[in-house]
Design an enzyme around this catalytic site. Structure first.
Site, PDB file in Angstrom:
ATOM      1  N   HIS A 210       0.855  -1.102  -0.063  1.00 36.58           N
ATOM      2  CA  HIS A 210       0.192   0.350  -0.315  1.00 36.58           C
ATOM      3  C   HIS A 210       1.124   1.275   0.032  1.00 36.58           C
ATOM      4  CE1 HIS A 210       1.036  -0.291   4.547  1.00 36.58           C
ATOM      5  NE2 HIS A 210       0.622   0.893   4.758  1.00 36.58           N
TER       6      HIS A 210
HETATM    7  C1  UD1 Z   1      -2.736   5.485   6.219  1.00 33.71           C
HETATM    8  C2  UD1 Z   1      -1.080   5.996   7.018  1.00 33.71           C
HETATM    9  C3  UD1 Z   1       0.121   4.260   6.665  1.00 33.71           C
HETATM   10  C4  UD1 Z   1      -0.491   2.843   6.808  1.00 33.71           C
HETATM   11  C5  UD1 Z   1      -1.611   3.238   6.341  1.00 33.71           C
HETATM   12  C6  UD1 Z   1      -2.723   2.389   7.059  1.00 33.71           C
HETATM   13  C7  UD1 Z   1       0.142   8.200   6.552  1.00 33.71           C
HETATM   14  C8  UD1 Z   1       0.707   9.377   6.215  1.00 33.71           C
HETATM   15  N1  UD1 Z   1      -0.526   6.968   6.496  1.00 33.71           N
HETATM   16  O1  UD1 Z   1      -1.885   5.472   4.949  1.00 33.71           O
HETATM   17  O2  UD1 Z   1       1.367   4.838   7.375  1.00 33.71           O
HETATM   18  O3  UD1 Z   1       0.480   2.318   7.114  1.00 33.71           O
HETATM   19  O4  UD1 Z   1      -2.681   4.318   6.809  1.00 33.71           O
HETATM   20  O5  UD1 Z   1      -3.002   1.268   6.379  1.00 33.71           O
HETATM   21  O6  UD1 Z   1      -0.412   8.805   8.056  1.00 33.71           O
HETATM   22  N2  UD1 Z   1      -9.471   5.015   1.671  1.00 33.71           N
HETATM   23  C9  UD1 Z   1     -10.736   4.021   2.426  1.00 33.71           C
HETATM   24  N3  UD1 Z   1     -11.171   4.287   3.427  1.00 33.71           N
HETATM   25  C10 UD1 Z   1     -10.392   4.505   4.772  1.00 33.71           C
HETATM   26  C11 UD1 Z   1      -9.578   5.212   4.645  1.00 33.71           C
HETATM   27  C12 UD1 Z   1      -8.689   5.639   3.144  1.00 33.71           C
HETATM   28  O7  UD1 Z   1     -11.157   3.694   1.089  1.00 33.71           O
HETATM   29  O8  UD1 Z   1     -11.107   4.158   5.830  1.00 33.71           O
HETATM   30  C13 UD1 Z   1      -8.875   4.967   0.402  1.00 33.71           C
HETATM   31  C14 UD1 Z   1      -9.044   6.673   0.698  1.00 33.71           C
HETATM   32  O9  UD1 Z   1      -8.801   6.812  -0.866  1.00 33.71           O
HETATM   33  C15 UD1 Z   1      -7.834   7.235   1.140  1.00 33.71           C
HETATM   34  C16 UD1 Z   1      -6.680   6.555   0.704  1.00 33.71           C
HETATM   35  O10 UD1 Z   1      -7.307   4.980   0.733  1.00 33.71           O
HETATM   36  O11 UD1 Z   1      -7.172   8.524  -0.311  1.00 33.71           O
HETATM   37  C17 UD1 Z   1      -5.428   6.607   1.037  1.00 33.71           C
HETATM   38  O12 UD1 Z   1      -5.973   6.054   2.334  1.00 33.71           O
HETATM   39  P1  UD1 Z   1      -5.307   7.234   3.987  1.00 33.71           P
HETATM   40  O13 UD1 Z   1      -5.457   7.474   4.847  1.00 33.71           O
HETATM   41  O14 UD1 Z   1      -4.790   8.556   3.211  1.00 33.71           O
HETATM   42  O15 UD1 Z   1      -3.296   6.954   3.433  1.00 33.71           O
HETATM   43  P2  UD1 Z   1      -2.987   5.465   3.566  1.00 33.71           P
HETATM   44  O16 UD1 Z   1      -2.559   5.037   2.020  1.00 33.71           O
HETATM   45  O17 UD1 Z   1      -4.504   4.280   4.580  1.00 33.71           O
END
Ligand code: UD1
Length: 369
Positions: A210
């Site tokens: 991821h």
């Molecule tokens: C975040 C953390 C990362 C951790 C990861 C674990 C930061 C900088 N990054 O990254 O360190 O390893 O979580 O999962 O804090 N989304 C959903 N549902 C959710 C959450 C996110 O669909 O419940 C989607 C959204 O479209 C979002 C994308 O996933 O834009 C990325 O989520 P985001 O929280 O920005 O970062 P992670 O890649 O999850």
């Protein structure tokens, strides 16, 4: 006198399994009342609720509902919302405990220290030395302003000493993620997860990816899919895809190719016990997650990390982890070593013993009572 409150912050998936044992240990230790704040950085049921249910984490006392966004926007939303909540309390808490390296960790630290509230950072001192990684910035900022730095492996202590941090601020407590693995493992094993997925014990690979550096460009993600296709010849692959990864797989036109391979099984994100059950019985694991490097080392499962660096070097020097980086040919040769029985087995790691949360509670009582 009323009991003083300590606030625990949980924002994203990897935080939840660290908060669970601390809340239990705080209750048993008894000095403070614990308050749980969920920032809402992760919000889908599969990314959040399932962990609260399975790990018996109490319902958060407050939910900030910040949701997704760019790094700046998300960090700012958490910072503003957490500050607003703190100042609305009848009295400020005695301290705030943050874990890991996500945006919520850094944002809540900044909000608290600017109000004069002490912050303890659990998993302090870890460094990948890669500032292109958002988490590295979060670690550096958090450690530079938090009062109490609680470390999980020797490199954490070494990095903080090299950065000139006063040793009085630092305590080695061990690894909270491992507390939860040790606690949940019997329950996870009892679920017979591999059989439910039609997988033969010790004869499949578990994959998670991821990190932006792996999944955000078509070039890198297709190279990794090619690598998985090659390894699938050696062992079937089960790949629970993070929402970010699934979105990129679809966007880069890789979904059909993956779904048409009978030896690659793409699934939704798994709950804690299903994931642990699959990991504990895997032949090997391919990942870019930090937590999974630790969990596999504790479980003695070979782990190949698809990153050029790790902030958790003890998993390489003492555990079962090897960094593959961009060299997928090296990755393939390591997969061969594993399936042919030539891969290292690893050693137990100090402080990864299921009792880190008790040590955290004892340090907080000593420092903050
Ligand atoms: C975040 C953390 C990362 C951790 C990861 C674990 C930061 C900088 N990054 O990254 O360190 O390893 O979580 O999962 O804090 N989304 C959903 N549902 C959710 C959450 C996110 O669909 O419940 C989607 C959204 O479209 C979002 C994308 O996933 O834009 C990325 O989520 P985001 O929280 O920005 O970062 P992670 O890649 O999850």
């Amino acid at each position: 006198m009323t009991t003083q409150r300590v606030v625990f912050v949980a924002g994203a998936r990897p935080n939840f399994m660290k908060v669970a044992p601390m809340l239990r240990a705080m209750k048993a230790e008894g000095t403070f009342e614990s308050v749980l704040v969920h920032t809402g950085q992760h919000y889908d049921a599969a990314m959040s609720d399932v962990f609260f249910d399975e790990l018996g984490i109490p319902k958060p006392d407050v939910h900030l509902n910040v949701g997704s966004g760019s790094h700046g926007a998300q960090t700012a939303k958490v910072l503003a919302a957490f500050e607003e909540w703190l100042v609305a309390q009848p009295t400020l808490p005695r301290g705030v405990v943050v874990v890991g390296d996500v945006n919520s960790t850094m944002a809540c630290t900044l909000a608290a220290v600017k109000l004069g509230v002490s912050v303890a950072h659990v998993e302090a001192g870890l460094r990948s030395f890669d500032r292109a990684m958002p988490e590295e910035i979060n670690r550096l900022v958090t450690d530079s302003v938090a009062d109490l730095l609680l470390t999980s492996e020797p490199s954490g202590d070494e990095n903080l000493a090299r950065e000139g941090v006063d040793p009085a601020r630092v305590r080695f407590v061990g690894n909270l993620m491992i507390d939860t693995v040790a606690y949940e493992l019997p329950r996870a094993r009892a679920l017979n997860v591999p059989a439910r997925y039609g997988l033969e014990s010790k004869r499949y690979a578990l994959v998670t990816l991821h990190r932006p550096s792996n999944v955000d460009t078509a070039e890198r993600l297709s190279a990794l899919v090619g690598f998985l296709e090659a390894t699938a010849e050696r062992a079937p692959v089960v790949f629970p895809a993070h929402p970010r990864t699934r979105e990129r797989i679809v966007r880069f036109g890789l979904l059909d190719r993956m779904q048409s391979n009978p030896r690659i099984r793409l699934t939704e994100p798994l709950g804690y016990r299903d994931n642990l059950g699959l990991m504990a019985d895997a032949w090997y694991v391919l990942t870019d997650s930090g937590g999974i490097q630790e969990e596999t080392s504790f479980l003695g499962i070979p782990c190949l990390t698809l990153r050029p660096n790790t902030e958790r070097p003890v998993t390489v020097t003492q555990g079962t982890n090897t960094l593959v980086g961009d060299d997928l040919a090296k990755g393939f040769s390591l997969v061969n070593d594993i399936v042919e029985g030539r891969y290292k087995t690893g050693h137990p790691i100090d402080g990864w013993d299921g009792r880190a949360a008790e040590r955290v509670a004892a340090v907080l009582a000593e420092k903050w009572a």
